[in-house]
Design a protein around this motif. Sequence first.
Motif, mmCIF file in Angstrom:
data_model
loop_
_atom_site.group_PDB
_atom_site.id
_atom_site.type_symbol
_atom_site.label_atom_id
_atom_site.label_comp_id
_atom_site.label_asym_id
_atom_site.label_seq_id
_atom_site.Cartn_x
_atom_site.Cartn_y
_atom_site.Cartn_z
ATOM 1 N N ALA A 12 0.973 6.139 1.597
ATOM 2 C CA ALA A 12 1.505 6.754 2.677
ATOM 3 C C ALA A 12 3.255 6.988 2.604
ATOM 4 O O ALA A 12 3.908 6.564 3.604
ATOM 5 N N ASP A 45 0.838 -1.122 0.030
ATOM 6 C CA ASP A 45 0.087 -0.194 -0.025
ATOM 7 C C ASP A 45 0.862 1.305 -0.023
ATOM 8 O O ASP A 45 1.544 1.593 0.910
ATOM 9 N N HIS A 77 -1.446 7.686 6.514
ATOM 10 C CA HIS A 77 -1.549 6.241 6.516
ATOM 11 C C HIS A 77 -2.872 5.870 7.137
ATOM 12 O O HIS A 77 -3.525 4.841 6.922
#
Length: 454
Positions: A339, A336, A424
Motif C-alpha cells: 500500500a 510491506d 493497506h
Amino acid sequence: MGQPEQVDVVVVGLGVGGEEAGGRLAAAGLSVVGIESRLVGGECPYYGCIPTKMMIRAGNALVEARRVAQLAGRSTVTADWAPVAKRIREEATDTWNDKVAVDRFTGKGGRFERGRAQIVGPGRVRVGSTEFVARRGIVVATGTAPVVPPIEGLAGTPFWTNREAIEVEQLPPSLVILGGGAIGVEFAQVFARFGVQVTLVEGADRVLAAEEPEASEVVATALRADNVEIHTGVRAERVRYDGAGFVVGLSDGSEVSGVKLLVALGRRAELGELGLEEAGVDASGRFIEVDDRLRAGENVWAIGDVTGKGGFTHMAMYQADIVVRDILGQGGPGADYRALPRVTFTDPEVGAVGLTERQARDRGLNVRVGVTDVSASSRGYIHGPGNAGVIKVVEDVDRGVLVGATSAGVTGGEVLSGLAVAVHGEVPVQRLRHMIYAYPTFHRAIHEAVKALD
Ligand SMILES: Cc1cc2nc3c(=O)[nH]c(=O)nc-3n(C[C@H](O)[C@H](O)[C@H](O)COP(=O)(O)OP(=O)(O)OC[C@H]3O[C@@H](n4cnc5c(N)ncnc54)[C@H](O)[C@@H]3O)c2cc1C
Ligand SMILES: NC(=O)c1ccc[n+]([C@@H]2O[C@H](COP(=O)([O-])OP(=O)(O)OC[C@H]3O[C@@H](n4cnc5c(N)ncnc54)[C@H](O)[C@@H]3O)[C@@H](O)[C@H]2O)c1
C-alpha cells in the motif's frame, strides 16, 4: 590515521532516512556516529519536497486568485517570484545551512561528522582521517542524485537539475524541461504559472507514465491550460548551448529551445565509491538489495531512496522505523510495500496507492476497475473552476479487495488516505460499497468509483 574508534552504529548519509534512524538510535542510548557530506536533512528539505511544495502553494494561489473572476467578482493578480524565493531561502532552507538539523541530531545524542564516508571493512567506516568500528552495524542511507544521461552536447553546459531550479532567484523567460515524471510536471506547472514559457519533453507516450493513464490525462490537460507545451513519445538526443540559451534536438527530428534547461530524467544511487563490497554487500545493481528488515548484509542495513523501493520521504521514514526496531531488538512487522502511497502535487494533485491496473494485470490478477469523473460529483460541480479529477479503483476480484487506487483532483492527495486504508487494510469491496460517505465531499466520489466496479 589514529586508532579506529569503537561505536555502536555508524549511519552513512543523514538525509531523511539517516537522520531519523540515527537520531532515534542515539536517543535510545546507543553511541551513534552520523556522517553527512552535504546537508543534514538531505534532499527533501533543501532541494526536494519542502521547497517544491512551497513553490506549488504559491503557483496555486495565483491560479485560485485568477478564478475569482468566475466565482466572486474581480481580481488583479501580478505574479512575483521574489516572495517564493525568499520563503525558500529563509523559511525552508536557512539559505542552505543545516545548523538547525545538525543541532537536532546532536541534541539527541548523536555524534556528527561532516565528510564523505567510505566503508573500508566489515563494520568499518572512514571519513577523512577518522575511522570508526561499528559494533552493531552500519546503516547506509545515501539517497540518490539526479540522472544526467550522456545526451550529446549536454555535459559541460549550465543545465539545471532540481537543485539549481530550487535555488533560482530570477525566473528565465523560457525553460525546456527534460522528463515528465513527478519532478518534471511539478516544476513545469509552477514555472508556467509564474509566466515562464515551459516546454516539457517526455520520452514515454504520456506524462506521469508510471501512474494510471487517466491521471496522466488530467495532468496533461491541466499543464496545457497553464500554457505548457508538451512533447510526448520523443526523447532528447542532442543539446546545443550558445551562451544565451539551449536548443534540444528530439528523436523525431524536431527541436525545442529555451533560455534554461532542466534535466529531470530520474534518480540514481551512487554506489560506486561507497565501498559496500568491503562489508560484503553487492554494489553491482542500481540500488542496494535489502530484505524485509532492510538488511543488506551482515550487520549492514540500507534505507531510503538507495533501496530502490520508492523515492519518497515517507518511504525513508517507514524503513528507518523498521531498522531502528531491528537494531534495538524490538520486533514488530517487517516491510510491506503493498500500500505504498504517492502524491504528485500538481494542480490537480495525483494521489495513488498500490498497483495500477496495468501492474495488477501483469501480475496475473483477475482485475476489475471502477472509474469516476470527480468533476461530475456533487462537490466537483459545486467547486466549479479547477474541479477536474478522476478516481480509479483496481480490484482483485478473486479476493474482493482493492489492490490499487488513484485519486486525481483538487485534493487528490488528501482523498487518497481513505483509499490507502482500503488497500493497506484489505477492506472488502462489499464493505466499501455499503459504507456511508459524507456529502458533499470530494472523497464521496470514491463511492461512485466503487459502485462502478459492479
Ligand atoms: C524535486 C524533488 C521533489 C520531491 N518531492 C517529494 C515529495 O513531495 N514527497 C516525497 O515523499 N518525496 C519527495 N521527493 C523525494 C525525497 O526527497 C526523497 O525520497 C528523500 O529525500 C529520500 O531520503 P533519503 O534519506 O533516502 O535520501 P536523501 O534525502 O537524498 O539523503 C541522502 C544523504 O546522504 C548523503 N550522502 C550520500 N553519500 C554519502 C557519503 N558517501 N557520505 C556521507 N554522506 C553521503 C547525501 O549528501 C544526502 O544528504 C522529492 C525529491 C525531489 C528531488
Ligand atoms: N511528489 C513527490 O512525491 C515527488 C516529487 C518529485 C520527485 N519525487 C521522487 O523523485 C523521483 C524522480 O523523479 P523524476 O521525475 O526525475 O524521475 P522519473 O523517473 O519519475 O521520471 C523521469 C522521466 O524521464 C523520461 N525520460 C528518460 N530519458 C528521457 C529522454 N532522453 N528524453 C525524454 N524523456 C526521458 C522517462 O520516461 C520518465 O518518465 C520520483 O520517482 C519520486 O520518487 C517525488
